[in-house]
Design a protein around this motif. Sequence first.
Motif, PDB file in Angstrom:
ATOM      1  N   PHE A 206      74.135 -14.866   1.509  1.00 26.34           N
ATOM      2  CA  PHE A 206      73.728 -15.053   0.119  1.00 26.34           C
ATOM      3  C   PHE A 206      72.220 -14.859  -0.038  1.00 26.34           C
ATOM      4  N   ALA A 207      71.456 -15.388   0.918  1.00 22.46           N
ATOM      5  CA  ALA A 207      69.994 -15.257   0.861  1.00 22.46           C
ATOM      6  C   ALA A 207      69.595 -13.781   0.954  1.00 22.46           C
ATOM      7  N   VAL A 212      67.933  -8.593  -1.931  1.00 20.08           N
ATOM      8  CA  VAL A 212      68.266  -7.237  -2.380  1.00 20.08           C
ATOM      9  C   VAL A 212      68.229  -7.171  -3.904  1.00 20.08           C
ATOM     10  N   LEU A 213      68.811  -8.150  -4.566  1.00 15.12           N
ATOM     11  CA  LEU A 213      68.862  -8.151  -6.024  1.00 15.12           C
ATOM     12  C   LEU A 213      67.467  -8.272  -6.640  1.00 15.12           C
ATOM     13  N   GLN A 214      66.585  -9.001  -5.971  1.00 13.06           N
ATOM     14  CA  GLN A 214      65.218  -9.146  -6.477  1.00 13.06           C
ATOM     15  C   GLN A 214      64.465  -7.815  -6.465  1.00 13.06           C
ATOM     16  N   ASN A 215      64.890  -6.918  -5.589  1.00 16.68           N
ATOM     17  CA  ASN A 215      64.188  -5.642  -5.441  1.00 16.68           C
ATOM     18  C   ASN A 215      64.887  -4.483  -6.147  1.00 16.68           C
ATOM     19  N   VAL A 216      65.955  -4.800  -6.872  1.00 18.46           N
ATOM     20  CA  VAL A 216      66.664  -3.751  -7.603  1.00 18.46           C
ATOM     21  C   VAL A 216      65.876  -3.344  -8.843  1.00 18.46           C
TER      22      VAL A 216
END
Length: 216
Positions: A206-207, A212-216
């Motif tokens: 999850f971390a 990954v989502l923060q850098n999308v």
Amino acid sequence: MGLDERRETKDERDSNYKRHSREGGNLPPMLSKDEVPFEVPENWCWCRLGDICNKLIDGDHNPPKGLDYVTKYMMLSSRNINDNDIVDLENVRYLSKEMFEEENQRTKLEEGDILFTSVGSLGRSCIFSGDGKYCFQRSVSLIHTNIYNKYLKYFFDSNFYQKYIVENATGTAQMGFYLEQMRKSFIAIPPLAEQSRIVAKIEELFAELDLVLQNV
């Protein structure tokens, strides 16, 4: 090894589970071989949820109306359990201290309890951190388990358990997965150390996903 041969190792599997069981506590009754949904590792066991809980209860079936002003005493419903947390605290029923204390006699919420949505929006859950004066309407069930609560919460999130909820929920206007259905539901339990490893791996993934989502 064929299916029949694997079933013949049940005594060995029982012995392994007992040897590696959590903290020497009382073992829950295991499912019969005909009830087992699918094979699990030999040192795991299948049991029913009701056999690994010392509290499994839902909220008030006839809740009070609530006050027309804000207090720190709140009655929550299933709408307030989402995204693995207690949310939307602007939409609750506010209670007086006396009303809260009377309501809390039913559920006796404590840190580490799992909150589970059991009417309407089914199968969402979170673990209570200990912060807040909360009691509940019937749409939320409270679980205090004898195994690692984070493991059980993630098991609730599994495809297997979510499908089980859908297949066993009842109702017409509003579907419910009620206490008796919850008590009888199937839980796969590994030894305590493995419960901890599974939780650690899930949280690691999850971390990584969050990064990954923060850098999308």
